[in-house]
Design a protein around this motif. Structure first.
Motif, PDB file in Angstrom:
ATOM      1  N   ALA A   1       6.634  65.339  35.919  1.00 30.54           N
ATOM      2  CA  ALA A   1       7.706  65.429  36.922  1.00 30.54           C
ATOM      3  C   ALA A   1       7.091  65.613  38.305  1.00 30.54           C
ATOM      4  CB  ALA A   1       8.638  66.587  36.583  1.00 30.54           C
ATOM      5  N   ARG A   2       6.050  66.434  38.378  1.00 35.69           N
ATOM      6  CA  ARG A   2       5.395  66.664  39.674  1.00 35.69           C
ATOM      7  C   ARG A   2       4.738  65.374  40.158  1.00 35.69           C
ATOM      8  NH1 ARG A   2       1.806  70.539  38.423  1.00 35.69           N
ATOM      9  NH2 ARG A   2       3.449  72.102  38.577  1.00 35.69           N
TER      10      ARG A   2
ATOM     11  N   MET B   1      21.694  61.545  25.575  1.00 34.56           N
ATOM     12  CA  MET B   1      22.007  62.065  24.239  1.00 34.56           C
ATOM     13  C   MET B   1      23.467  61.780  23.885  1.00 34.56           C
ATOM     14  SD  MET B   1      19.108  62.986  23.170  1.00 34.56           S
ATOM     15  CE  MET B   1      19.501  63.680  21.547  1.00 34.56           C
TER      16      MET B   1
ATOM     17  N   LYS C   1      10.705  59.679  27.099  1.00 34.00           N
ATOM     18  CA  LYS C   1      10.789  60.249  25.747  1.00 34.00           C
ATOM     19  C   LYS C   1      10.674  59.106  24.742  1.00 34.00           C
ATOM     20  CE  LYS C   1      14.159  63.369  24.575  1.00 34.00           C
ATOM     21  NZ  LYS C   1      15.500  63.797  24.039  1.00 34.00           N
TER      22      LYS C   1
ATOM     23  N   GLU D   1      15.033  65.809  31.592  1.00 36.29           N
ATOM     24  CA  GLU D   1      14.405  67.121  31.799  1.00 36.29           C
ATOM     25  C   GLU D   1      14.252  67.892  30.495  1.00 36.29           C
ATOM     26  OE1 GLU D   1      16.392  69.132  35.014  1.00 36.29           O
ATOM     27  OE2 GLU D   1      15.531  67.738  36.488  1.00 36.29           O
ATOM     28  N   ASP D   2      14.907  67.432  29.420  1.00 39.62           N
ATOM     29  CA  ASP D   2      14.706  68.091  28.118  1.00 39.62           C
ATOM     30  C   ASP D   2      13.404  67.635  27.465  1.00 39.62           C
ATOM     31  OD1 ASP D   2      15.305  65.521  27.247  1.00 39.62           O
ATOM     32  OD2 ASP D   2      16.877  66.126  25.847  1.00 39.62           O
ATOM     33  N   PHE D   3      12.739  66.640  28.054  1.00 37.18           N
ATOM     34  CA  PHE D   3      11.476  66.147  27.497  1.00 37.18           C
ATOM     35  C   PHE D   3      10.365  66.059  28.558  1.00 37.18           C
ATOM     36  CE2 PHE D   3       8.463  62.698  26.894  1.00 37.18           C
ATOM     37  CZ  PHE D   3       7.928  63.012  25.660  1.00 37.18           C
ATOM     38  N   LEU D   4      10.690  65.563  29.730  1.00 37.14           N
ATOM     39  CA  LEU D   4       9.663  65.247  30.735  1.00 37.14           C
ATOM     40  C   LEU D   4       8.791  66.467  31.040  1.00 37.14           C
ATOM     41  CD1 LEU D   4       8.895  62.786  32.615  1.00 37.14           C
ATOM     42  CD2 LEU D   4      10.099  64.046  34.416  1.00 37.14           C
ATOM     43  N   PRO D   5       7.482  66.379  30.782  1.00 41.17           N
ATOM     44  CA  PRO D   5       6.625  67.528  31.068  1.00 41.17           C
ATOM     45  C   PRO D   5       6.568  67.835  32.572  1.00 41.17           C
ATOM     46  CG  PRO D   5       5.529  66.003  29.555  1.00 41.17           C
ATOM     47  CD  PRO D   5       6.748  65.303  30.092  1.00 41.17           C
ATOM     48  N   VAL D   6       6.414  69.110  32.870  1.00 45.70           N
ATOM     49  CA  VAL D   6       6.348  69.571  34.260  1.00 45.70           C
ATOM     50  C   VAL D   6       5.312  68.776  35.052  1.00 45.70           C
ATOM     51  CG1 VAL D   6       5.711  71.544  35.709  1.00 45.70           C
ATOM     52  CG2 VAL D   6       7.129  71.889  33.660  1.00 45.70           C
ATOM     53  N   ALA D   7       4.155  68.513  34.453  1.00 44.34           N
ATOM     54  CA  ALA D   7       3.084  67.821  35.192  1.00 44.34           C
ATOM     55  C   ALA D   7       3.513  66.400  35.560  1.00 44.34           C
ATOM     56  CB  ALA D   7       1.805  67.789  34.354  1.00 44.34           C
TER      57      ALA D   7
ATOM     58  N   GLU E   1      11.856  58.415  21.761  1.00 49.79           N
ATOM     59  CA  GLU E   1      13.118  57.940  21.198  1.00 49.79           C
ATOM     60  C   GLU E   1      13.928  57.173  22.253  1.00 49.79           C
ATOM     61  OE1 GLU E   1      11.930  61.030  20.926  1.00 49.79           O
ATOM     62  OE2 GLU E   1      11.874  61.547  18.795  1.00 49.79           O
TER      63      GLU E   1
END
Lengths: 391, 391
Positions: free
Chosen positions: B123-124, B143, B27, B115-121, B29
């Motif tokens: 992560a895969r 946070m 992310k 997981e509040d930012f990481l895109p699904v793609a 930030e």
């Protein structure tokens, strides 16, 4: 205001071919693409709901209701959250979305989401919310649809380019007056904002914010003097270019969600031979590559022509990773103009063309234009002179 | 330049308690939080690698090398991609990251991701790249760590607030001169940029871009006149406030990644009784709630006091969903100041306090300050006068 968008129909055609029943778009650029609404900050998600058949809808936080109604071409607007007297579907988007999809008979549908953006946590929430649905990646389908611009998007790109041209003129004048990077940046931003305010009463220049931040004004200019050109991107400092140095001026603009980019290298006093030759060479190469900008050219041929041009001039050691990118709702959008991308150019595509040189410690160039592919070839939307020497 | 950051040690303590071996922060930030480097645009990811033990590192695209080295407090900088003569670990971040984690003995580790930012793609891709690793969500841990600011972050917030104060003075003056929303916005942005350029030679005001866009300058002001106050957020138009109307002025600033926010309602001529009473009431309520801003107060007590204040004045029908939010690297960051959040205030937290009224068609107020929680209570970082009547 757009009421039907050709892009929506092009995307629906692709959805039907791929067997998608509905797309749920959470990415700021994509929800804007499908609704015309940009809340500027996305800490409360905007969800565009596009079924393959039937009417599109959108789900937004109650506090965005008045703003959305003034902006969107979608008729069916639903609210979540709590805000004064607004009547909403529930305290959070999850329950509201589930209700909407159940109403539309889509709770067990094949749902397209953007896996290049959708956070893992939201994907998990969707899967738990809609146990009967199946999810597929619609990222590429949406990015491919975005590649070819609609007429309203092209008009916005032209306006964004006019603003960028205004900024470049002010920036070059600030260099001429002996300004620092910050002086150049501030002069260009002020000129662009004034030009926008005076000439585009109904157009917006906000950009797309993020999950945590907003972007109220996307008319940006910055400058990098001398060795700082090797930074490629940085916040401007109080550094002034000295005689014999170059300064790069980078201008990025946006009008109604569509970006333009214009970047130039300005020489202060006479450049030494190596710097001058690098700059002259890049302009020649750019002109060679521009002749290939027409429907049917594969994008990697643009990179290939740049590579050949650099090698022919003895610059084969200094190849860039790419020589431009798609531009539109994203300042940097799909595709990269690189050696691997075989996509064929089509009318309506908008790209930046920016072959550049970085000879470490010796010379750097910065040259970028926003170019529309037309039926007959191409049209440079940004029109600043290629090079300004001895400013 | 920071060389060790207390925040890093606080986060590591949480990592050890939770059994995380390493955090991979994608992310914008968060990668800035852990490295001090903001490339301004994130189309090429910046990956901060923070092990629970041992030295942190970062992985960036080769074209960001010079810029990163000038900005970061991380010593171990690795490159991917292709760019002139830069030597990189490979053409993409995936292979480079795998090599780095293998070198550090972390390829089979317990890895924290957001997981509040990481895109699904992505992560895969990570799961495929590191089949022996296990992944856990580190969003909340990061946070929560961000909630309490370090000394350098508080100094940046003070500077961001000074810039906001300067902008508010210029904005109010532009209203006094009869300016439109755009005139007010442009005058404030110009004043803030000049103040920054003249007074903060070593500080940056770029914001965090997104996966597709940049944010070169985050000193923003906008204004909403009359009924447009109900929009809450919109790009400024050429509308001028008329006598008897109010205009809201919204200023968001950033210094070295840390945001400040200041929002005010300015009356043009005499307001009618309903509008005047709404504005007076909100200022009274804000002052009541401010007495609770001290260590140990639960955040929902702030919302509760606002609700009680509104109800006592007959405004119980017009409750907002929240009355402020955390602010720092995010303009809107965790937590929401709402009825559900039980977090206790601690010294070093920075919040916006913005209880406001929306009485549809009748009256709207806009009042927001950036407030630091101190050992003894609180300190308002933004210092514009509460209300300007009869501008």
């Amino acid at each position: 205001m757009t009421t039907t968008a050709p892009r929506t129909e092009r995307l629906r055609q692709r959805m039907r071919t791929a067997g998608l029943d509905v797309i749920l778009a959470f990415k700021p650029e994509s929800s804007f693409y499908l609704t015309g609404f940009n809340p500027i900050i996305y800490s409360h998600p905007v969800i565009a709901i596009l079924p393959a058949q039937g009417k599109p809808s959108m789900l937004i936080h109650a506090l965005r209701d008045d703003h959305a109604r003034a902006s969107t071409f979608i008729q069916d607007i639903r609210l979540y959250g709590a805000w004064s007297t607004k009547v909403t579907m529930g305290p959070n988007w999850q329950d509201a979305l589930k209700t909407m999809l159940e109403e539309a008979g889509l709770a067990k549908a094949v749902i397209g989401v953007e896996e290049d953006f959708l956070p893992v946590a939201r994907a998990r929430q969707l899967a738990e919310l809609l146990p009967g649905a199946s999810f597929r990646d619609a990222s590429e389908m949406i990015m491919t649809t975005r590649l070819v611009k609609d007429a309203d998007e092209i008009a916005n790109a032209r306006d964004a380019a006019r603003i960028a041209d205004t900024g470049m003129i002010a920036a070059v004048e600030a260099v001429r007056q002996g300004g620092s990077e910050r002086d150049v940046s501030l002069a260009a931003m002020a000129a662009m904002n004034r030009f926008w305010a005076d000439n585009f009463p109904d157009k917006e220049v906000c950009d797309f914010g993020s999950l945590e931040g907003g972007a109220q004004n996307g008319l940006w200019a910055w400058a990098l003097a001398g060795d700082r050109m090797f930074m490629n991107c940085d916040n401007p400092t109080n550094r002034k270019p000295e005689a014999g140095e170059a300064i790069s001026i980078l201008i990025w603009t946006i009008v109604n969600g569509i970006h333009a980019e214009n970047e130039r290298t300005v020489a202060v006093g006479a450049l030494n031979d190596e710097r001058r030759r690098a700059l002259d060479s890049i302009i020649e190469i750019r002109n060679e590559v521009a002749t290939l900008l027409k429907p049917g050219t594969p994008i990697n041929a643009l990179f290939g022509a740049t590579k050949a041009g650099l090698e022919a001039r003895g610059y084969g050691k200094y190849l860039p990773g790419r020589i431009g990118h798609g531009i539109g709702l994203g300042a940097h959008e799909h595709p990269s103009l690189d050696a691997r991308t075989g996509i064929l150019l089509e009318p309506g595509m908008i790209l930046t063309l920016e072959p550049n040189l970085r000879i470490p410690g010796i010379a750097a160039t910065q040259l970028s234009d926003t170019v529309l592919i037309t039926e007959g070839g191409c049209e440079f939307l940004t029109r600043a002179p290629d090079v300004v020497l001895n400013a």
